[in-house]
Design a protein around this motif. Sequence first.
Motif, PDB file in Angstrom:
ATOM      1  N   ASP A 128       0.868  -1.354   0.031  1.00  0.00           N
ATOM      2  CA  ASP A 128      -0.086  -0.241  -0.245  1.00  0.00           C
ATOM      3  C   ASP A 128       0.943   1.040   0.106  1.00  0.00           C
ATOM      4  O   ASP A 128       1.238   1.938   1.069  1.00  0.00           O
ATOM      5  CB  ASP A 128      -1.676   0.308   1.115  1.00  0.00           C
ATOM      6  N   SER A 129       0.833   2.326  -1.075  1.00  0.00           N
ATOM      7  CA  SER A 129       1.637   3.144  -1.267  1.00  0.00           C
ATOM      8  C   SER A 129       0.953   4.018  -0.663  1.00  0.00           C
ATOM      9  O   SER A 129       1.517   5.550  -0.619  1.00  0.00           O
ATOM     10  CB  SER A 129       2.090   3.341  -2.716  1.00  0.00           C
ATOM     11  N   GLY A 130      -0.400   4.459  -0.223  1.00  0.00           N
ATOM     12  CA  GLY A 130      -0.754   5.458   1.191  1.00  0.00           C
ATOM     13  C   GLY A 130      -1.169   6.525  -0.356  1.00  0.00           C
ATOM     14  O   GLY A 130      -1.352   7.905   0.431  1.00  0.00           O
ATOM     15  N   ASN A 131      -1.408   6.220  -1.184  1.00  0.00           N
ATOM     16  CA  ASN A 131      -2.411   6.542  -2.055  1.00  0.00           C
ATOM     17  C   ASN A 131      -3.501   6.570  -2.713  1.00  0.00           C
ATOM     18  O   ASN A 131      -4.652   6.492  -3.938  1.00  0.00           O
ATOM     19  CB  ASN A 131      -1.247   6.958  -3.869  1.00  0.00           C
ATOM     20  N   ARG A 132      -4.195   6.241  -1.499  1.00  0.00           N
ATOM     21  CA  ARG A 132      -5.851   5.555  -1.820  1.00  0.00           C
ATOM     22  C   ARG A 132      -6.634   6.952  -1.705  1.00  0.00           C
ATOM     23  O   ARG A 132      -7.931   6.718  -2.573  1.00  0.00           O
ATOM     24  CB  ARG A 132      -6.366   5.131  -0.248  1.00  0.00           C
ATOM     25  N   PRO A 133      -6.919   8.372  -1.716  1.00  0.00           N
ATOM     26  CA  PRO A 133      -7.405   8.705  -1.869  1.00  0.00           C
ATOM     27  C   PRO A 133      -7.356   9.239  -3.195  1.00  0.00           C
ATOM     28  O   PRO A 133      -8.275   9.775  -4.279  1.00  0.00           O
ATOM     29  CB  PRO A 133      -6.662  10.106  -0.768  1.00  0.00           C
ATOM     30  N   VAL A 134      -5.808   9.258  -3.613  1.00  0.00           N
ATOM     31  CA  VAL A 134      -6.196   9.956  -5.055  1.00  0.00           C
ATOM     32  C   VAL A 134      -6.592   8.660  -5.909  1.00  0.00           C
ATOM     33  O   VAL A 134      -7.273   9.083  -6.937  1.00  0.00           O
ATOM     34  CB  VAL A 134      -4.260  10.081  -5.308  1.00  0.00           C
ATOM     35  N   ALA A 135      -6.228   7.859  -5.818  1.00  0.00           N
ATOM     36  CA  ALA A 135      -6.231   6.415  -6.201  1.00  0.00           C
ATOM     37  C   ALA A 135      -8.233   6.378  -6.394  1.00  0.00           C
ATOM     38  O   ALA A 135      -8.906   6.208  -7.807  1.00  0.00           O
ATOM     39  CB  ALA A 135      -6.052   5.246  -5.771  1.00  0.00           C
ATOM     40  N   LEU A 136      -8.854   6.584  -5.531  1.00  0.00           N
ATOM     41  CA  LEU A 136     -10.356   6.876  -5.441  1.00  0.00           C
ATOM     42  C   LEU A 136     -11.075   8.652  -6.059  1.00  0.00           C
ATOM     43  O   LEU A 136     -11.895   7.608  -7.432  1.00  0.00           O
ATOM     44  CB  LEU A 136     -10.263   7.381  -3.324  1.00  0.00           C
ATOM     45  N   ALA A 137     -10.376   9.393  -6.419  1.00  0.00           N
ATOM     46  CA  ALA A 137      -9.970  10.379  -6.903  1.00  0.00           C
ATOM     47  C   ALA A 137     -10.223   9.940  -8.538  1.00  0.00           C
ATOM     48  O   ALA A 137     -11.353   9.991  -9.349  1.00  0.00           O
ATOM     49  CB  ALA A 137     -10.078  11.456  -6.880  1.00  0.00           C
ATOM     50  N   VAL A 138      -9.120   8.981  -8.863  1.00  0.00           N
ATOM     51  CA  VAL A 138      -9.126   8.234 -10.198  1.00  0.00           C
ATOM     52  C   VAL A 138      -9.803   7.781 -10.818  1.00  0.00           C
ATOM     53  O   VAL A 138     -10.500   8.159 -12.027  1.00  0.00           O
ATOM     54  CB  VAL A 138      -7.581   8.358 -10.228  1.00  0.00           C
ATOM     55  N   ALA A 139     -10.485   6.988  -9.972  1.00  0.00           N
ATOM     56  CA  ALA A 139     -11.051   5.519 -10.145  1.00  0.00           C
ATOM     57  C   ALA A 139     -12.770   6.687 -10.459  1.00  0.00           C
ATOM     58  O   ALA A 139     -13.054   6.042 -11.203  1.00  0.00           O
ATOM     59  CB  ALA A 139     -11.079   4.950  -9.051  1.00  0.00           C
TER      60      ALA A 139
END
Length: 197
Positions: free
Chosen positions: A114-125
């Motif tokens: 887990d790279s800690g970029n969940r908010p960014v990944a969620l926004a991109v998704a």
Amino acid sequence: MPAAQALTALAARTTPPAPAPHGFLSPGGVEIVFVLVGLATLGAALVSVTTKQLVHAALWLVVALGGVAVEYLLLTAEFIAWVQVLIYVGSVVVLLLFGLMLTRAPIGRSPDSDSGNRPVALAVALAAAAALVWVVVDAFRTTWIDLDGPAQGSTKVTGEFLFRHWVLPFEALSVLLLAALVGAIVLSRKKAPEDTD
């Protein structure tokens, strides 16, 4: 005349009533199964991207892609369903597992994955999902399916459509898969020990 009227009245009494047409929001069995399989596919996809075990993620991806194949079968697109099974469930997931094995990925839990970029990944998704829904709705807003013509999911119609309009994306996908395989092989090679003088 009285005989004709009597025959008409007799025919009216013996004719069964016409079945009520299904409304837009009155689902049948196929629609209910479609929604249930879609929910199971969505759940498998979410588990695939949230699990910390890479091999389990690949196996949940098999479930998600298999659910998509079942959805195609429910839409009477048998050719696309079997292509989904053969290419994605068979080839892509095997290639993914092959790459995991070549790169010596950990088999158990990987907390460092887990790279800690969940908010960014969620926004991109969410942005990608919104763009996809908008493109599909805009493309098919005025498109009607000709139910009297050949079956849209048949092999002949689908093959003609795919190889007339979608040849370039298929070739691009094959190059992408080849690049992923070459990258996995490069990453798996051991570095040669440096010569010490």
